[in-house]
Scaffold this motif. Structure first.
Motif, PDB file in Angstrom:
ATOM      1  N   ALA A   1      -7.101   4.922  -1.973  1.00 26.92           N
ATOM      2  CA  ALA A   1      -6.297   5.400  -0.834  1.00 26.92           C
ATOM      3  C   ALA A   1      -6.225   4.335   0.268  1.00 26.92           C
ATOM      4  O   ALA A   1      -5.155   4.099   0.847  1.00 26.92           O
ATOM      5  CB  ALA A   1      -6.887   6.699  -0.290  1.00 26.92           C
ATOM      6  N   VAL A   2      -7.352   3.665   0.524  1.00 25.80           N
ATOM      7  CA  VAL A   2      -7.333   2.589   1.531  1.00 25.80           C
ATOM      8  C   VAL A   2      -6.394   1.472   1.060  1.00 25.80           C
ATOM      9  O   VAL A   2      -5.620   0.909   1.844  1.00 25.80           O
ATOM     10  CB  VAL A   2      -8.764   2.036   1.779  1.00 25.80           C
ATOM     11  CG1 VAL A   2      -8.726   0.798   2.674  1.00 25.80           C
ATOM     12  CG2 VAL A   2      -9.653   3.107   2.393  1.00 25.80           C
ATOM     13  N   THR A   3      -6.442   1.188  -0.227  1.00 23.59           N
ATOM     14  CA  THR A   3      -5.580   0.139  -0.788  1.00 23.59           C
ATOM     15  C   THR A   3      -4.110   0.520  -0.655  1.00 23.59           C
ATOM     16  O   THR A   3      -3.277  -0.310  -0.264  1.00 23.59           O
ATOM     17  CB  THR A   3      -5.942  -0.084  -2.273  1.00 23.59           C
ATOM     18  OG1 THR A   3      -7.332  -0.391  -2.339  1.00 23.59           O
ATOM     19  CG2 THR A   3      -5.125  -1.198  -2.890  1.00 23.59           C
ATOM     20  N   LEU A   4      -3.798   1.783  -0.943  1.00 28.16           N
ATOM     21  CA  LEU A   4      -2.405   2.235  -0.820  1.00 28.16           C
ATOM     22  C   LEU A   4      -1.948   2.104   0.638  1.00 28.16           C
ATOM     23  O   LEU A   4      -0.847   1.625   0.914  1.00 28.16           O
ATOM     24  CB  LEU A   4      -2.274   3.683  -1.299  1.00 28.16           C
ATOM     25  CG  LEU A   4      -0.875   4.279  -1.175  1.00 28.16           C
ATOM     26  CD1 LEU A   4       0.114   3.551  -2.103  1.00 28.16           C
ATOM     27  CD2 LEU A   4      -0.888   5.774  -1.492  1.00 28.16           C
ATOM     28  N   PHE A   5      -2.801   2.502   1.561  1.00 28.65           N
ATOM     29  CA  PHE A   5      -2.466   2.394   2.988  1.00 28.65           C
ATOM     30  C   PHE A   5      -2.169   0.924   3.320  1.00 28.65           C
ATOM     31  O   PHE A   5      -1.164   0.609   3.964  1.00 28.65           O
ATOM     32  CB  PHE A   5      -3.642   2.903   3.839  1.00 28.65           C
ATOM     33  CG  PHE A   5      -3.384   2.847   5.319  1.00 28.65           C
ATOM     34  CD1 PHE A   5      -2.917   3.972   5.997  1.00 28.65           C
ATOM     35  CD2 PHE A   5      -3.609   1.684   6.047  1.00 28.65           C
ATOM     36  CE1 PHE A   5      -2.679   3.928   7.372  1.00 28.65           C
ATOM     37  CE2 PHE A   5      -3.368   1.625   7.410  1.00 28.65           C
ATOM     38  CZ  PHE A   5      -2.904   2.753   8.076  1.00 28.65           C
ATOM     39  N   ALA A   6      -3.027   0.029   2.847  1.00 22.16           N
ATOM     40  CA  ALA A   6      -2.842  -1.407   3.133  1.00 22.16           C
ATOM     41  C   ALA A   6      -1.530  -1.912   2.523  1.00 22.16           C
ATOM     42  O   ALA A   6      -0.809  -2.713   3.138  1.00 22.16           O
ATOM     43  CB  ALA A   6      -4.029  -2.199   2.581  1.00 22.16           C
ATOM     44  N   MET A   7      -1.190  -1.419   1.333  1.00 21.34           N
ATOM     45  CA  MET A   7       0.071  -1.837   0.691  1.00 21.34           C
ATOM     46  C   MET A   7       1.264  -1.316   1.496  1.00 21.34           C
ATOM     47  O   MET A   7       2.243  -2.032   1.709  1.00 21.34           O
ATOM     48  CB  MET A   7       0.123  -1.315  -0.753  1.00 21.34           C
ATOM     49  CG  MET A   7      -0.852  -2.034  -1.674  1.00 21.34           C
ATOM     50  SD  MET A   7      -1.106  -1.150  -3.235  1.00 21.34           S
ATOM     51  CE  MET A   7       0.470  -1.381  -4.031  1.00 21.34           C
ATOM     52  N   GLN A   8       1.165  -0.071   1.926  1.00 19.81           N
ATOM     53  CA  GLN A   8       2.278   0.541   2.678  1.00 19.81           C
ATOM     54  C   GLN A   8       2.509  -0.173   4.008  1.00 19.81           C
ATOM     55  O   GLN A   8       3.608  -0.147   4.547  1.00 19.81           O
ATOM     56  CB  GLN A   8       1.960   2.020   2.975  1.00 19.81           C
ATOM     57  CG  GLN A   8       2.047   2.910   1.761  1.00 19.81           C
ATOM     58  CD  GLN A   8       1.458   4.303   2.022  1.00 19.81           C
ATOM     59  OE1 GLN A   8       0.659   4.485   2.941  1.00 19.81           O
ATOM     60  NE2 GLN A   8       1.840   5.272   1.208  1.00 19.81           N
ATOM     61  N   HIS A   9       1.467  -0.786   4.549  1.00 20.53           N
ATOM     62  CA  HIS A   9       1.586  -1.445   5.851  1.00 20.53           C
ATOM     63  C   HIS A   9       1.590  -2.969   5.732  1.00 20.53           C
ATOM     64  O   HIS A   9       1.227  -3.676   6.681  1.00 20.53           O
ATOM     65  CB  HIS A   9       0.465  -0.961   6.779  1.00 20.53           C
ATOM     66  CG  HIS A   9       0.601   0.489   7.137  1.00 20.53           C
ATOM     67  ND1 HIS A   9       0.163   1.505   6.313  1.00 20.53           N
ATOM     68  CD2 HIS A   9       1.188   1.098   8.196  1.00 20.53           C
ATOM     69  CE1 HIS A   9       0.446   2.672   6.867  1.00 20.53           C
ATOM     70  NE2 HIS A   9       1.071   2.460   8.003  1.00 20.53           N
ATOM     71  N   ASN A  10       1.983  -3.445   4.563  1.00 18.07           N
ATOM     72  CA  ASN A  10       2.117  -4.894   4.318  1.00 18.07           C
ATOM     73  C   ASN A  10       0.865  -5.695   4.668  1.00 18.07           C
ATOM     74  O   ASN A  10       0.946  -6.751   5.267  1.00 18.07           O
ATOM     75  CB  ASN A  10       3.316  -5.468   5.100  1.00 18.07           C
ATOM     76  CG  ASN A  10       4.598  -4.805   4.661  1.00 18.07           C
ATOM     77  OD1 ASN A  10       4.820  -4.592   3.459  1.00 18.07           O
ATOM     78  ND2 ASN A  10       5.440  -4.438   5.618  1.00 18.07           N
ATOM     79  N   MET A  11      -0.272  -5.163   4.288  1.00 14.78           N
ATOM     80  CA  MET A  11      -1.529  -5.860   4.577  1.00 14.78           C
ATOM     81  C   MET A  11      -2.079  -6.564   3.338  1.00 14.78           C
ATOM     82  O   MET A  11      -3.238  -6.998   3.331  1.00 14.78           O
ATOM     83  CB  MET A  11      -2.570  -4.859   5.099  1.00 14.78           C
ATOM     84  CG  MET A  11      -2.174  -4.236   6.427  1.00 14.78           C
ATOM     85  SD  MET A  11      -3.352  -2.947   6.867  1.00 14.78           S
ATOM     86  CE  MET A  11      -2.666  -2.404   8.420  1.00 14.78           C
ATOM     87  N   ILE A  12      -1.275  -6.594   2.274  1.00 10.39           N
ATOM     88  CA  ILE A  12      -1.701  -7.285   1.055  1.00 10.39           C
ATOM     89  C   ILE A  12      -0.566  -8.227   0.654  1.00 10.39           C
ATOM     90  O   ILE A  12       0.592  -7.801   0.571  1.00 10.39           O
ATOM     91  CB  ILE A  12      -2.011  -6.280  -0.083  1.00 10.39           C
ATOM     92  CG1 ILE A  12      -3.144  -5.346   0.356  1.00 10.39           C
ATOM     93  CG2 ILE A  12      -2.376  -7.022  -1.372  1.00 10.39           C
ATOM     94  CD1 ILE A  12      -3.598  -4.330  -0.663  1.00 10.39           C
ATOM     95  N   SER A  13      -0.895  -9.506   0.438  1.00  8.47           N
ATOM     96  CA  SER A  13       0.160 -10.487   0.117  1.00  8.47           C
ATOM     97  C   SER A  13       0.687 -10.257  -1.303  1.00  8.47           C
ATOM     98  O   SER A  13       0.057  -9.552  -2.100  1.00  8.47           O
ATOM     99  CB  SER A  13      -0.393 -11.906   0.233  1.00  8.47           C
ATOM    100  OG  SER A  13      -1.235 -12.148  -0.877  1.00  8.47           O
TER     101      SER A  13
END
Ligand code: CDP
Length: 229
Positions: free
Chosen positions: A41-53
């Protein structure tokens, strides 16, 4: 058997931990928590907010700063448990390959782990819990009365996960799933902060050649043994 205990089930990716843990919890009336779903879930949040290159590198500072904005809960409906991220049911999304491909680097960030471990410990405060993951017996509940460590060959695990994804309508290939399983094992075992490893007092289960029924029966026996100690 009046006193409730804490049950920690750790092991490799797609080793069947969750199936075992869920089934046992339902059978003995304990709460089940899927700690992997929380990292997903934390990873999905980071993906949704462009926090993963694009290449899969997480922006650690941004993710750490966002942690207070990430609320994770579980909801049970018709006997199935769903992961709720900031009020939205993300159960389906967090199981997609895109999340699987990004989760291990996010789960390696110490601040992410500290935050989720604290939440997990709060869930287990009253005991009567079955939690599965990578570091439950070593870090989250080092005093758990029953600890299981599950392993199976990478091919067996990839085959199981591939079947599960196809059944859910996903279009992953077996090769892609196998590569992801092997890669995540490596990242999870070699990270600095609470790496995946068997706790000294955990019981090892290799379920490569076990049916679901055999596995569930085995698990129930271990629970009965732990309660009678
Ligand atoms: O279901 P699967 O075996 O694919 O993995 P999961 O339990 O959903 O966990 C996904 C990822 O979260 C793992 O590959 C780990 O990188 C991370 N994880 C972790 O670091 N610590 C945990 N207690 C649970 C999961």
């Amino acid at each position: 058997m009046n006193n409730k205990i804490t049950i920690a089930i750790d092991g490799y990716s797609s080793s069947g931990k969750s199936t075992m843990a869920k089934r046992l919890a339902a059978e003995i009336g304990y709460r089940y928590i899927d700690s992997g779903a929380m990292y997903r879930a934390v990873t999905l949040f980071a993906m949704q907010h462009n926090m993963i290159s694009q290449s899969g590198t997480p922006d650690k500072d941004k993710i750490i700063a966002a942690l207070p904005d990430i609320k994770i809960n579980f909801q049970i409906q018709d006997g199935t448990q769903s992961t709720i991220l900031n009020g939205v049911n993300v159960e389906k999304e967090i199981r997609q390959m895109a999340v699987s491909n990004n989760v291990s680097p996010v789960a390696a960030i110490p601040e992410v782990r500290h935050c989720l471990v604290a939440m997990q410990q709060a869930f287990g405060k009253e005991k009567g819990i079955v939690m599965d993951g990578r570091d439950i017996g070593t870090t989250v509940f080092p005093n758990a009365e029953l600890k299981i460590f599950v392993k199976a060959s990478a091919e067996t695990r990839a085959q199981r996960r591939f079947k599960e994804l196809i059944e859910k309508g996903s279009r992953a290939s077996y090769a892609e799933v196998l590569a992801n399983v092997v890669h995540r094992d490596h990242l999870d075992e070699t990270r600095e902060e609470s790496p995946l490893r068997q706790a000294e007092d955990a019981i090892l289960l290799d379920n490569s050649n076990m049916s679901l029924e055999e596995q569930n029966a085995w698990m129930l026996e271990r629970y009965k043994e732990a309660c009678s100690k």
